[in-house]
Scaffold this motif. Structure first.
Motif, PDB file in Angstrom:
ATOM      1  N   PRO A 144      -3.784  15.649   8.429  1.00 16.62           N
ATOM      2  CA  PRO A 144      -3.962  14.707   9.536  1.00 16.62           C
ATOM      3  C   PRO A 144      -5.226  13.873   9.456  1.00 16.62           C
ATOM      4  O   PRO A 144      -5.355  12.886  10.171  1.00 16.62           O
ATOM      5  N   THR A 145      -6.162  14.263   8.562  1.00 13.63           N
ATOM      6  CA  THR A 145      -7.386  13.480   8.477  1.00 13.63           C
ATOM      7  C   THR A 145      -7.296  12.413   7.394  1.00 13.63           C
ATOM      8  O   THR A 145      -8.293  11.795   7.041  1.00 13.63           O
ATOM      9  N   ASP A 146      -6.099  12.191   6.857  1.00 10.14           N
ATOM     10  CA  ASP A 146      -5.930  11.179   5.810  1.00 10.14           C
ATOM     11  C   ASP A 146      -4.798  10.249   6.190  1.00 10.14           C
ATOM     12  O   ASP A 146      -3.622  10.587   6.048  1.00 10.14           O
ATOM     13  N   ILE A 147      -5.129   9.074   6.640  1.00  9.85           N
ATOM     14  CA  ILE A 147      -4.125   8.138   7.127  1.00  9.85           C
ATOM     15  C   ILE A 147      -3.112   7.769   6.050  1.00  9.85           C
ATOM     16  O   ILE A 147      -1.948   7.486   6.335  1.00  9.85           O
TER      17      ILE A 147
ATOM     18  N   LEU B 129       0.837  -1.207   0.000  1.00  5.34           N
ATOM     19  CA  LEU B 129       0.000   0.000   0.000  1.00  5.34           C
ATOM     20  C   LEU B 129       0.861   1.242   0.000  1.00  5.34           C
ATOM     21  O   LEU B 129       0.625   2.197  -0.752  1.00  5.34           O
ATOM     22  N   ARG B 130       1.898   1.219   0.831  1.00  2.00           N
ATOM     23  CA  ARG B 130       2.781   2.383   0.918  1.00  2.00           C
ATOM     24  C   ARG B 130       3.395   2.675  -0.447  1.00  2.00           C
ATOM     25  O   ARG B 130       3.429   3.806  -0.912  1.00  2.00           O
ATOM     26  N   GLN B 131       3.868   1.597  -1.091  1.00  2.00           N
ATOM     27  CA  GLN B 131       4.496   1.769  -2.397  1.00  2.00           C
ATOM     28  C   GLN B 131       3.493   2.308  -3.410  1.00  2.00           C
ATOM     29  O   GLN B 131       3.816   3.195  -4.202  1.00  2.00           O
TER      30      GLN B 131
ATOM     31  N   ALA C 298       2.356   7.423   3.728  1.00  2.00           N
ATOM     32  CA  ALA C 298       3.280   7.855   2.680  1.00  2.00           C
ATOM     33  C   ALA C 298       4.599   8.363   3.242  1.00  2.00           C
ATOM     34  O   ALA C 298       5.647   8.208   2.626  1.00  2.00           O
ATOM     35  N   VAL C 299       4.549   9.010   4.417  1.00  2.82           N
ATOM     36  CA  VAL C 299       5.810   9.521   4.989  1.00  2.82           C
ATOM     37  C   VAL C 299       6.448   8.504   5.938  1.00  2.82           C
ATOM     38  O   VAL C 299       7.272   8.849   6.775  1.00  2.82           O
TER      39      VAL C 299
ATOM     40  N   LEU D  90       7.954  17.402  14.855  1.00  3.27           N
ATOM     41  CA  LEU D  90       6.993  18.355  14.296  1.00  3.27           C
ATOM     42  C   LEU D  90       7.079  18.462  12.789  1.00  3.27           C
ATOM     43  O   LEU D  90       6.176  18.999  12.151  1.00  3.27           O
ATOM     44  N   GLY D  91       8.171  17.980  12.223  1.00  6.28           N
ATOM     45  CA  GLY D  91       8.374  18.145  10.795  1.00  6.28           C
ATOM     46  C   GLY D  91       7.217  17.663   9.945  1.00  6.28           C
ATOM     47  O   GLY D  91       6.804  18.317   8.994  1.00  6.28           O
ATOM     48  N   ALA D  92       6.671  16.525  10.318  1.00  6.48           N
ATOM     49  CA  ALA D  92       5.603  15.948   9.493  1.00  6.48           C
ATOM     50  C   ALA D  92       4.351  16.816   9.498  1.00  6.48           C
ATOM     51  O   ALA D  92       3.541  16.743   8.568  1.00  6.48           O
TER      52      ALA D  92
END
Lengths: 626, 240, 165
Positions: free
Chosen positions: A157-160, A22-24, A165-166, A149-151
């Motif tokens: 934040p409402t999209d897992i 999924l990540r890919q 992805a990060v 905090l970078g992310a």
């Protein structure tokens, strides 16, 4: 048919391979040619009107049909709240501040479509007068190490899936399938992580006691009751990257053997509650929470509880009482919570920032983490640098940076050419640190040595116009209102301290008051039941130690050197500077100012209530405060 | 070494360990041995001549609460290297601890607490007695006119001994008070008039009325006004 | 803290909203430890915690009435008296205080006659103070009906409040 539909809707990832696939897929689907437009949607920027900016972007993008070209997202708090609403345009990360809805068409036309910079929206360094284009070059951000905090600035934040992805939930996979609970605890211990909620207790050791405690049922708790006035890091993390906290909690739960966790959020943080709820729902959908997480056989679920508006519920036993449906009264803790906590079961309570550090430690390793910071305070800390400071906002830096660097290099110094007076750290349990200690490295132990503490990371800068006696009075009045009232030292002691400090700031102080306050401080430190009471006297004791002359001026001379305490100041009008414009008289609440047009005005001292409106509204600096 | 064996007395005591565990520790430099499963205060109260620990919010028939802090003692868990202040009414006896009940720091703390209590309740007999004992003359603060020290004994008695919970501690901080629901002046059917609250009150702030129901420390609104809004049946049913 | 209760203006919530109250309470019947969450729902629905609802909660959730009452009076989020149509929350957190937040409270008291915790006679405004709303860089901060206003000065205050009838 229903089964088929259910299967299609079932997003649960059954194992690590599916997660990585999924990540890919998400990364592959990212169109690198798209320009990203991130608008900060944290509560701070919303207070400055960010919601209207978001709407304006959404409308404009739809009107021009640019959805293919633009990846538009509303992110969590970027940290530089003073400059909000903040908009960052990628991939160059062009940084725009104070963006208004009216600016949006221009931003899209110039920057997004043509790559041109809209100069008036850029940040200007007050020290060099230089315009800065890119976010990483902004001095406020340049000196920071934004591991946690970078992310916030990168994901919605409402999209897992943006979290995935990060790299989100990769630490969880590692923990569940490549490490044993003991190894996880060892990793956290070796990292040197200490609690970020104020206690600074070694996190690994806490996890170990909890793991060792007898019993099948154990609980994992997240303390998001951030009540220190001036601190809002926990809010930003929960609003902007709730999954980082959830992932940390799942790893902790696996390490100690718990299947149920709670996030206790302050009532006054509705957006944080909403985003945390959404995150939990999505985590359940994708199989990161619930039964048989990623096929590991491990079950864990999280419930959110809202506080009821009580600062004392940030104290662990009061928090637990509140979770049990009782009043938030702390209890003497002679048996550790890791043995008997929520419902008398072993409970692991950590602060939001502590949990957010866990995935980082698992991903990068304890050795990497332990290289950051000082000997006894590892890792980065997130401070809320606010008050009389040019660049105020959330600052993430390695432990060990000096106060001077924080205030001058990152904070940009004191505005309006005023002189630095003190920095208050650690919230109401902390103290005020004067100029002579500015070269102190900031870590748990150094701050405690100075009579203050790290606390939850609040760092409030004060200048020559702040009265330290008034600051002490402010904190005591705050604590008096938040005291649960159970024990005598805190309930009665704070009331008496408040009486004395209010008398002093009203010009009715007596010389013996100083000794009385020291005595009351001792009663609180030694006799109070919980940490709120035991540390309540710190603001008074630290200001007495470093700013005694101000107290003496109030008591003996009935003067407030900083010009703050209303009973002790006088407003008057300088006839040389007064142009007779009458603005002050019109604004005066009690009609205490009189004068003819174009003639110097005067203030009737008997009627003046010292509200300061005239001082604020005079454009000619003709109103003098003495 | 003098040994004190504490026999099991009351049922409300913290349950004793099954195997007659004995705990050895010192109190004011005297070696003692007591059965495990009790607090420092309970142990000391049963050993005549050992230790001095005053306590106002403690009563053997209810759970300890730790509100008055008068029972604060100094305890070392590391053989004397460091001491911390704990409430004796809640701290369980442990093997090897060193307990000090009468150091200068303790005496100063007690004096301070008594001064605060005396300022709040200048006429409470038990507070005045403590003030005499510890040399507290006139508080440095303005005097209140309360009689209730908010020890919570009445609330705990009603909850734990009788099980009615007719009264509770309401509000927060300096506004905390003992009250019936909705601050009612009189107690309705939720209270069975057993008088336990009056019996355990250390200052006599809660007294028995002529109608067989206690009079709460602070006068509030008459019960009748509340029942006008909420039907008495409903109110009784909820407290039944 | 205003601990007086005004019984003369009590609306009989149970009578007019029986079904809604039952719904709210029913969802917590086996979860008495979530009392605070339930009270929050009631506060959000009715703008205060009506006395007869407290009684109903005690009955249905099997919690002693005195305990429900203790919890309702302990937490700042709950009000036993109806709050105004518009709730003004002035932040008095340290950062906002440093920047003059107290002056907003003073001005509201002067102009509308209410102190923190009180409601205007005409039920137009309720004034609350918060100990830090988490927007410290933008102080002084004020929230009215959930809308955040930043960098509020006594002069700006008039303009903002005029919008709320």
């Amino acid at each position: 048919m229903v089964e088929q539909v259910k299967k299609l809707l079932d997003k649960r990832l059954k194992n690590v391979e599916e997660l990585e696939k999924l990540r890919q897929t998400i990364l592959d689907n990212k169109d690198a040619s798209r320009t990203t437009v991130s608008v900060c949607g944290g509560t701070g920027c919303r207070a400055s009107g960010a919601e209207a900016v978001v709407e304006a972007f959404a409308e404009e993008i739809e009107r021009l049909e640019l959805q293919v070209k633009i990846e538009f997202k509303e992110t969590g708090c970027h940290g530089f709240c003073e400059r909000g609403p903040v908009v960052v345009i990628g991939p160059k990360k062009i940084f725009y501040q104070h963006v208004q809805p009216e600016d949006v068409p221009e931003i899209i036309a110039e920057t997004v479509l043509q790559g041109k910079v809209v100069k008036r929206l850029l940040y200007t360094d007050p020290a060099t007068n230089e315009e800065i284009t890119c976010e990483p070059d902004v001095p406020f951000y340049k000196r920071q190490t934004r591991h946690i905090l970078g992310a916030n600035g990168q994901i919605d934040p409402t999209d897992i899936e943006q979290y995935i992805a990060v790299g989100g939930y990769s630490a969880l996979s590692t923990a569940l399938f490549q490490m044993t609970p003991e190894k996880i605890i060892k990793e956290v211990t070796d990292s040197g992580l200490r609690g970020r909620g104020g206690g600074g207790f070694p996190t690994g050791r806490k996890w170990q006691s909890c793991r060792r405690a007898a019993g099948e049922t154990k609980y994992v708790l997240c303390n998001a009751d951030e009540g220190d006035p001036g601190a809002y890091q926990d809010r930003s993390i929960l609003e902007g990257n709730p999954h980082s906290v959830i992932e940390g909690m799942i790893i902790g739960a696996y390490a100690i053997g718990s299947s149920h966790g709670f996030i206790y959020v302050r009532n006054e943080y509705p957006l944080a509650v909403e985003h945390a709820r959404t995150a939990i729902e999505q985590a359940m959908d994708y199989g990161f929470l619930g039964e048989n997480i990623l096929g590991s056989g491990f079950d864990f679920r999280v419930t959110i509880n809202k506080g009821g508006g009580a600062f004392v519920c940030g104290e662990s036993s009061a928090l637990i009482a509140s979770l049990e449906g009782k009043v938030g009264e702390p209890k003497d803790k002679y048996i550790h919570m890791s043995e008997k906590g929520l419902w008398e079961k072993p409970s692991l309570l950590n602060n939001v920032k502590t949990w957010a550090n866990v995935p980082l430690i698992i991903n990068r390793g304890a050795d990497w983490y332990a290289k950051i910071g000082t000997a006894d305070s590892k890792g980065t800390m997130i401070f809320s640098l606010v008050g009389k400071i040019n660049n105020s906002g959330l600052v993430e830096v390695p432990m060990g940076i000096t106060l001077r660097e924080m205030i001058y290099d990152i904070g940009g110094g004191i505005p309006n050419g005023k002189k630095f007076k003190a920095v208050q750290t650690g919230g109401p349990s902390g103290g005020c640190i004067p100029e002579q200690f500015l070269d102190t490295p900031v870590d748990f132990d150094e701050l405690t040595k100075l009579g203050s503490m790290m606390g939850s990371g609040g760092m409030i800068a004060m200048d020559e116009d702040n009265c330290m006696v008034d600051v002490a009075r402010y904190f005591i009045d705050f604590l008096k209102g938040e005291s649960c009232g159970k024990c005598v030292p805190c309930r009665e002691g704070l009331a008496k301290l408040s009486d004395i400090l209010n008398r002093i700031t009203h010009g009715e102080g007596k010389p013996e008051d100083l000794d009385t306050m020291e005595d009351l401080g001792e009663i609180l430190s030694n006799g109070a039941l919980c940490a709120l009471g035991r540390t309540a006297a710190n603001p008074v004791l630290s200001t007495l130690k470093y700013f005694k002359d101000e107290y003496l001026a109030h008591i003996n001379d009935k003067k407030c050197p900083a010009g703050v305490c209303r009973e002790l100041i006088e407003y008057s009008i300088d006839p040389e500077k007064c142009t007779g414009c009458g603005v002050c008289a019109r604004n005066c609440a009690t009609n205490a100012i009189s004068g003819e047009k174009k003639e110097p005005h005067t203030i009737n001292q008997d009627m003046c209530i010292k509200c300061g409106v005239c001082y604020d509204s005079c454009k000619f600096n003709a109103v003098i405060k003495s | 070494m003098t040994k004190y064996w504490i026999s099991s007395e009351r049922s409300v005591d913290i349950t004793h360990a099954e195997d007659n565990n004995v705990v050895h520790f010192t109190v004011d430099d005297k070696d003692v041995a007591v059965s495990a499963g009790q607090t420092i205060l309970e142990a000391v109260q049963r050993m005549p001549g050992i230790g001095t620990i005053p306590a106002l919010c403690y009563h053997p028939s209810v759970q300890p609460y730790g509100a008055c802090r008068l029972c604060t003692v100094e305890v070392s868990e590391d053989e004397g290297k460091s001491f911390r202040f704990v409430a004796a009414c809640l701290y369980p006896v442990k093997e090897g601890i060193i307990v000090k009940t009468n150091t200068d720091r303790i005496k100063k703390l007690r004096k301070g607490i008594i001064e605060l209590l005396l300022a709040r309740c200048p006429d409470a007999v038990v507070v005045r007695e403590l003030a005499d004992e510890y040399g507290v003359e006139k508080p440095r603060f303005s005097l209140g006119d309360q009689n209730c020290i908010l020890c919570g004994l009445c609330v705990r008695a009603c909850q734990e001994i009788i099980g009615k919970s007719a009264i509770s501690l309401v509000n927060r901080g300096i506004y905390k008070e003992v009250a019936a629901p909705f601050y009612a002046y009189e107690l309705g059917d939720g209270c069975i008039g057993c008088g336990d609250c009056v019996h355990v009150c250390p200052t006599g702030a809660i007294t028995m009325g002529d109608d067989g129901k206690p009079i709460l420390p602070r006068v509030r609104i008459p019960y009748a006004e509340i029942s006008a809004m909420v039907s008495p049946e409903e109110l009784s049913a909820s407290q039944g | 803290m205003d601990t007086s209760l005004d019984f003369t203006t009590i609306q009989t919530i149970l009578e007019n909203n029986a079904a809604r109250v039952e719904d709210l309470i029913n969802s917590y019947v086996d979860k008495k430890e979530q009392l605070i969450s339930l009270l929050q729902d009631v506060q959000a629905e009715f703008n205060y915690i009506p006395q007869d609802v407290i009684v109903r909660i005690s009955q249905k959730l099997d919690i002693p009435l005195s305990q429900v009452f203790s919890v309702a009076t302990f937490f700042q989020a709950f009000s036993l008296k109806p709050r105004g149509r518009h709730t003004i929350t002035v932040c008095l957190g340290t950062a906002c205080h440093i920047r003059g937040g107290q002056r907003l409270v003073d001005k509201i008291e002067r102009d509308y006659g209410i102190k923190p915790g009180e409601t205007t006679e005409d039920q137009r405004f309720s004034l609350e103070t918060a100990n830090c709303l988490g927007c410290c860089a933008l102080g002084p901060v004020m929230v009215i009906n959930g809308k955040y206003e930043s960098k509020v000065t006594p002069a700006k205050l008039d303009k903002i409040l005029k919008k709320y009838e």
